[in-house]
Scaffold this active site. Sequence first.
Site, PDB file in Angstrom:
ATOM      1  N   CYS A   6       5.969  -0.521   5.184  1.00  0.00           N
ATOM      2  CA  CYS A   6       5.083  -0.569   4.018  1.00  0.00           C
ATOM      3  C   CYS A   6       5.455   0.465   2.975  1.00  0.00           C
ATOM      4  O   CYS A   6       5.854   0.132   1.867  1.00  0.00           O
ATOM      5  CB  CYS A   6       3.652  -0.354   4.463  1.00  0.00           C
ATOM      6  SG  CYS A   6       3.224  -1.417   5.826  1.00  0.00           S
ATOM      7  N   LYS A  41      -3.872  -2.347  -3.424  1.00  0.00           N
ATOM      8  CA  LYS A  41      -3.138  -2.188  -2.162  1.00  0.00           C
ATOM      9  C   LYS A  41      -1.805  -1.471  -2.417  1.00  0.00           C
ATOM     10  O   LYS A  41      -1.410  -0.575  -1.660  1.00  0.00           O
ATOM     11  CB  LYS A  41      -2.909  -3.563  -1.531  1.00  0.00           C
ATOM     12  CG  LYS A  41      -1.838  -3.629  -0.478  1.00  0.00           C
ATOM     13  CD  LYS A  41      -2.206  -2.900   0.800  1.00  0.00           C
ATOM     14  CE  LYS A  41      -0.992  -2.788   1.714  1.00  0.00           C
ATOM     15  NZ  LYS A  41      -1.287  -2.286   3.020  1.00  0.00           N
TER      16      LYS A  41
END
Length: 421
Positions: A262, A208
């Site tokens: 993010c 991720k």
Amino acid sequence: MEPLKSKDICVIGLGQIGLPTAMVFANSGFNVLGVDLDKHIVNQLNEGKAHIKETGLQPIVTKVVKSGRFKASLKPGKADIYLIAVPTHIKSDNTPDISAVEAAIRLITPYIKNGNLIIVESTVPPGTVGGTVKNILEQSGLKGGSDFYLAHCPERVLPGNILKEIIENDRIIGGINNLSTQRAYELYSTFVKGTIYTQEVTVVETTKLAENIYRDVNIALANELGNVCKTLGINVWEVIKLANKHPRVNLHLPGPGVGGHCIGVVPWFLASTSLELTPLIQLSRNINNNQPRIVANFAHSIVKHIPKPKITILGASYKANVPDARESPTTEIFEILRQANLEVSVTDPIAINFPYELIDFKNSLNKSDLIVIITDHKEFKEMDPNFVSQLMRTKQILDTRNCLNHSEWREFGFSISILGT
Ligand code: SAJ
């Protein structure tokens, strides 16, 4: 065995990821208890009102609240499955701040019982799920991997397209042991149409991070190319378009900087594990962090010969067609221009959570000397050059997204500057 879909799920965190995820579960037949710290969000949801703007979300909230499949609460309750979707941040020294995940796990620990499955969707540094998270849960007296199952299934959805991507994207799942992976796989198989890949939990955590880093490094490359092309007097957008005709090249696009929660944050989760081994990741962060200053200086240089110039920034959201203005490059660009004693206003038809006042489109453009396009919202791409030209004092545009039809605007007398040219 009882069908999975009749099970009770408790989702901790009803934000950008948690709420749509809770909705997808409730809509596919699970009984969902959504938990959030914010009383206002909980009350609003129980009245059937989504507090987040996301395509297709409101009708599902209305439906599942009415059918009783979803309830929101300030506290967790007994459930078969717990799903953690709370934000993670970085501290001022760029080290990870996973305190919200730890708090969420502490919150559910008194409730967990034999056979429960716990999923962490929040993005976390390598080793978190099998380490800190498991250790806190085991304070219940139950053993991870046999009494309860624990897995990481990081969210991968793109804001603006979340509900579609939750269902259609491929997913990656890593449990703390095979049984945990298997349980999580069965759960996501109930609604995911993409392929579900399984791996060891630390591999999944790191994957991720790698996905977000890939994007950050490539955006930094595009920004660097843009800055060099400007000094060479050539157009980076043409260079990128041409280079991407190569079958194995996928250059990203330059812009005013990297916003959102993010891409500008997550690279530090890996970099901070070893500063020595991650110079590229850190340099990319610094290149992208410097972009708002480059844009502000560019804008300043365009108006420096105008007495008391007025600048209009179009766009407060961190990217096109999403309302989220937190961590947007606009904030820093606005602050730099204001510190230089310039008159500057920001207009945005959809943004929320921008820390400064937003001015309506017409007033913001009135007698302006320069438009700086920061966010390529559809409303800005579709602006009428004739209408805009009548409002402005000096017809100048700095397009940081290369999103207007420049030849059309030039016909209306606009002087156009493009970032990276
Ligand atoms: N940006 C550029 N140039 C580009 C692409 C983006 O300057 O070529 C800027 C955008 O304007 C924005 C920022 O980067 O300010 C980030 O935008 P984004 O669309 O790349 O990413 P997010 O933060 O909206 O969503 C990303 C997605 N991750 C990847 O594409 C690897 C999403 O799938 C993740 O779920 C999400 O991060 C997350 O939560 O990790």
